[in-house]
Design an enzyme around this catalytic site. Structure first.
Site, mmCIF file in Angstrom:
data_model
loop_
_atom_site.group_PDB
_atom_site.id
_atom_site.type_symbol
_atom_site.label_atom_id
_atom_site.label_comp_id
_atom_site.label_asym_id
_atom_site.label_seq_id
_atom_site.Cartn_x
_atom_site.Cartn_y
_atom_site.Cartn_z
ATOM 1 N N HIS A 209 0.798 -1.232 0.000
ATOM 2 C CA HIS A 209 0.000 0.000 0.000
ATOM 3 C C HIS A 209 0.830 1.281 0.000
ATOM 4 O O HIS A 209 0.287 2.373 -0.002
ATOM 5 C CB HIS A 209 -0.991 0.024 1.163
ATOM 6 C CG HIS A 209 -0.340 0.249 2.513
ATOM 7 N ND1 HIS A 209 0.429 -0.697 3.130
ATOM 8 C CD2 HIS A 209 -0.355 1.310 3.342
ATOM 9 C CE1 HIS A 209 0.851 -0.229 4.294
ATOM 10 N NE2 HIS A 209 0.397 0.991 4.451
HETATM 11 N N1 UDP Z 1 -3.812 -5.842 8.798
HETATM 12 C C1 UDP Z 1 -5.065 -6.433 8.900
HETATM 13 N N2 UDP Z 1 -5.670 -6.902 7.758
HETATM 14 C C2 UDP Z 1 -5.073 -6.831 6.522
HETATM 15 C C3 UDP Z 1 -3.786 -6.238 6.443
HETATM 16 C C4 UDP Z 1 -3.186 -5.744 7.589
HETATM 17 O O1 UDP Z 1 -5.617 -6.543 9.993
HETATM 18 O O2 UDP Z 1 -5.671 -7.293 5.532
HETATM 19 C C5 UDP Z 1 -3.177 -5.314 10.037
HETATM 20 C C6 UDP Z 1 -1.816 -5.880 10.359
HETATM 21 O O3 UDP Z 1 -1.901 -7.049 11.155
HETATM 22 C C7 UDP Z 1 -1.154 -4.737 11.122
HETATM 23 C C8 UDP Z 1 -1.769 -3.506 10.505
HETATM 24 O O4 UDP Z 1 -2.937 -3.934 9.816
HETATM 25 O O5 UDP Z 1 -1.504 -4.809 12.488
HETATM 26 C C9 UDP Z 1 -0.793 -2.828 9.572
HETATM 27 O O6 UDP Z 1 -1.415 -1.835 8.909
HETATM 28 P P1 UDP Z 1 -0.819 -1.182 7.589
HETATM 29 O O7 UDP Z 1 0.036 -2.150 6.880
HETATM 30 O O8 UDP Z 1 -1.986 -0.594 6.865
HETATM 31 O O9 UDP Z 1 -0.017 0.047 8.152
HETATM 32 P P2 UDP Z 1 1.511 0.336 8.482
HETATM 33 O O10 UDP Z 1 1.895 -0.567 9.620
HETATM 34 O O11 UDP Z 1 2.316 0.129 7.252
HETATM 35 O O12 UDP Z 1 1.502 1.774 8.908
#
Ligand code: UDP
Length: 365
Positions: A209
């Site tokens: 993403h």
């Molecule tokens: N996550 C989820 N479902 C999904 C993909 C990710 O619950 O289909 C959770 C994952 O376990 C983690 C969080 O979303 O806890 C991460 O979010 P994201 O990757 O959007 O954000 P980032 O950590 O990169 O800021």
């Protein structure tokens, strides 16, 4: 004391759940601490918001600013306008922001300008890459923060280098891991497990993403094509983020081993991560969760704000170049992936430590 707790996007919801639990525990012990939860509405899709409140038993927000989507500036501005009104209506002693999303930065600016103290949970992490919108959010938020709650000694050192007074840096551990440890026994097999006939440690999970990987059609096409080709003997489960879906819908990208699905809820997503052979991602939070679950993680970025996931965890950075991705798959498929260790204080007690520090700072009884 009254805390105004801010959450706006998927990773924020996962981080505030244990903080609210810790506040409630102290309340039950008779300590004078209370909170209001403000949802900015930055993520409003059911799959990215409501599901997490239900699954993680997070109380409904006291207010939802309903900002919805927009450009970076439109969202920042809408959150600031909405949050300023909120601050005028609800007196509070402290605004607590978590993570590194637009809501984190926008609410920190508004709070500080209103003369209210700011606490930042997950302060001090830096990728050094100003092309990431999140890096700008981190820098701005930390430049206004009064109390810095950190996940790693790297973060502590970054803050010390910036001249932050060490008395305001509190190394507490990782609230995202608090949520994982609390819920690990509740992880839930999703329907796709049977539909795709998944077997433990045989398939890959992919999430993408980051704007640098997904916003440009040809980049995204090349990235997905090279991964699916290199891992052609393995099923790849790909929960598609709405940002990525917008670009994918114009690309006719079909591979036998690639299965597109909607974003999963927390319990189902971490179930498939826990049992995966490996995860391929550009997320930050997922590199922490895979480290704790000891699942190999291939990160499609050339920098990370969470270096401990590479130094001692299961994560490897491969950027977006075929040779590096191929090399990582080589290690994975020959079962030569490194064993991970769990970083210091990632033990499920970070939120409790945060609230204990606040009790001491505000001398609560
Ligand atoms: N996550 C989820 N479902 C999904 C993909 C990710 O619950 O289909 C959770 C994952 O376990 C983690 C969080 O979303 O806890 C991460 O979010 P994201 O990757 O959007 O954000 P980032 O950590 O990169 O800021």
């Amino acid at each position: 004391m009254n805390i105004l707790l801010v959450a706006g996007a998927r990773p924020n919801f996962i981080k505030i759940a244990p903080i609210i639990d810790a506040i409630k525990t102290k309340q039950a012990q008779g300590i004078n601490i209370d909170y209001k939860l403000i949802h900015t509405g930055q993520h409003y899709d059911k799959n990215l918001s409501d599901t997490f409140f239900t699954e993680l038993d997070i109380p409904l927000p006291d207010t939802n600013l309903n900002v919805k989507s927009g450009t970076q500036a439109e969202q920042t501005a809408a959150i600031m306008v909405g949050f300023e009104k909120e601050l005028q209506q609800h007196q509070c002693d402290l605004v607590m922001v978590v993570g590194d999303v637009t809501s984190t930065m926008a609410c920190a600016i508004v709070a500080k300008k209103a003369g209210i103290k700011v606490a930042h949970v997950e302060a001090g992490i830096r990728s050094g890459d100003l092309n990431m919108p999140e890096e700008i959010n981190r820098i701005v938020t930390d430049s206004l923060t009064d109390y810095f709650f950190t996940t790693s000694t790297h973060a502590n050192n970054n803050l010390l280098k910036l001249g932050v007074d060490k008395r305001n840096i509190f190394f507490v551990g990782n609230v995202m891991i608090d949520t994982l440890i609390k819920n690990e026994h509740r992880l839930k097999q999703p329907n796709i497990w049977n539909n795709l006939n998944l077997k433990p440690k045989s398939y890959l999970v992919m999430t993408l993403h980051r704007p640098s990987n997904v916003d440009e059609k040809n980049n995204l096409k090349t990235l997905i094509s090279q991964i699916t080709t290199l891992a052609k003997k393995h099923t790849i489960v790909f929960p598609v983020h709405p940002r990525t879906q917008k670009v994918l819908k114009d690309l006719d990208l079909n591979f036998n081993n690639l299965h597109y699905i909607n974003p999963l809820g927390y319990l189902e997503f971490n179930y498939i991560v826990k049992h995966a052979l490996a995860v391929i991602t550009d997320s930050g939070g997922i590199t922490e969760e895979t480290t704790v679950m000891n699942v190999p993680c291939i990160t499609l970025r050339s920098s990370t704000e969470r270096p401990e996931t590479c130094d001692i965890g299961t994560n490897v950075l491969v950027g977006n170049k075929t040779e590096k991705i191929a090399k990582a798959f080589g290690f994975l498929f020959s079962k030569a992936w490194k064993q991970g260790q769990i970083p210091e204080l990632w033990d499920g007690k970070a939120a409790e430590r945060i609230i204990n520090h606040l009790i001491a700072i505000y001398q609560l009884q």
